[in-house]
Design a protein around this motif. Structure first.
Motif, PDB file in Angstrom:
ATOM      1  N   THR A   1       0.951  -1.198   0.403  1.00  0.00           N
ATOM      2  CA  THR A   1      -0.390   0.021   0.248  1.00  0.00           C
ATOM      3  C   THR A   1       0.287   1.347  -0.375  1.00  0.00           C
ATOM      4  O   THR A   1       1.940   1.227   0.413  1.00  0.00           O
TER       5      THR A   1
ATOM      6  N   ALA B   1      -0.503   4.079   1.453  1.00  0.00           N
ATOM      7  CA  ALA B   1      -1.177   4.229   2.010  1.00  0.00           C
ATOM      8  C   ALA B   1      -1.508   4.221   3.615  1.00  0.00           C
ATOM      9  O   ALA B   1      -2.458   3.408   3.710  1.00  0.00           O
ATOM     10  N   PRO B   2      -0.566   3.580   4.736  1.00  0.00           N
ATOM     11  CA  PRO B   2      -0.676   3.106   5.614  1.00  0.00           C
ATOM     12  C   PRO B   2      -1.285   3.605   6.877  1.00  0.00           C
ATOM     13  O   PRO B   2      -1.066   5.181   6.328  1.00  0.00           O
ATOM     14  N   THR B   3      -1.797   3.270   7.608  1.00  0.00           N
ATOM     15  CA  THR B   3      -2.863   3.735   7.812  1.00  0.00           C
ATOM     16  C   THR B   3      -1.664   4.106   9.380  1.00  0.00           C
ATOM     17  O   THR B   3      -0.721   3.953   9.339  1.00  0.00           O
ATOM     18  N   GLN B   4      -1.911   5.243   9.976  1.00  0.00           N
ATOM     19  CA  GLN B   4      -1.691   5.848  11.137  1.00  0.00           C
ATOM     20  C   GLN B   4      -1.915   4.252  12.641  1.00  0.00           C
ATOM     21  O   GLN B   4      -0.529   4.111  12.786  1.00  0.00           O
TER      22      GLN B   4
ATOM     23  N   ASP C   1      -1.891   1.824  11.173  1.00  0.00           N
ATOM     24  CA  ASP C   1      -0.223   0.294  10.528  1.00  0.00           C
ATOM     25  C   ASP C   1       0.991   1.027  11.189  1.00  0.00           C
ATOM     26  O   ASP C   1       2.048   0.161  11.420  1.00  0.00           O
TER      27      ASP C   1
END
Length: 142
Positions: free
Chosen positions: A8, A10-13, A15
């Motif tokens: 990805t 766009a890793p999330t916070q 992650d």
């Protein structure tokens, strides 16, 4: 446990937190040192309107200050401001109790400048980017 892998941009916070906390915990157990104790750092050059026009940014952790970015407009290079930024950075690193400063640069950037400031090359990566070399430098306070 069933697992899957994905790529990805766009890793999330969440992650980032899982990986950061996992690695920090591992490092604490391996070194006996507390967490990252990451402290941001900036030595900013501002114009008369208080607009940032150059400087250095990075952080200190595990006893070293790491410079992530250093930039001056071309019109200000060779004026001594770069050396002043490095001197201020070193003063701050020493005040933080750091062992030294580390940074990286490319062959088309400022290796010679950093060496004049007392840094030594400790690593290279040829063809990064293709046709150029990436250098890792450090200045240890002994």
């Amino acid at each position: 446990m069933k697992t899957s892998l994905l790529i990805t941009e766009a890793p999330t916070q969440a992650d980032l937190d899982v990986l950061g906390q996992g690695l920090t915990g591992f490092n604490e157990r391996a070194t006996g040192l507390p967490g990252w104790e990451l402290r941001p750092f900036a030595a900013l050059l501002r114009d008369e309107g208080r607009n940032t026009i150059g400087g250095a940014i990075g952080s200190s952790y595990y006893g070293w200050l790491a410079i992530d970015l250093l930039w001056l407009p071309e019109s200000l290079r060779g004026t001594g401001l770069g050396r002043q930024i490095m001197e201020l950075t070193e003063k701050e690193a020493r005040a933080r109790g750091c062992t030294g400063i580390r940074l990286d640069t490319f062959s088309f950037q400022a290796r010679g400048f950093y060496e004049k400031c007392g840094f030594s090359v400790f690593g290279t990566l040829p063809d990064h980017p293709p046709g150029h070399t990436r250098y890792w430098l450090a200045k240890r306070f002994d």
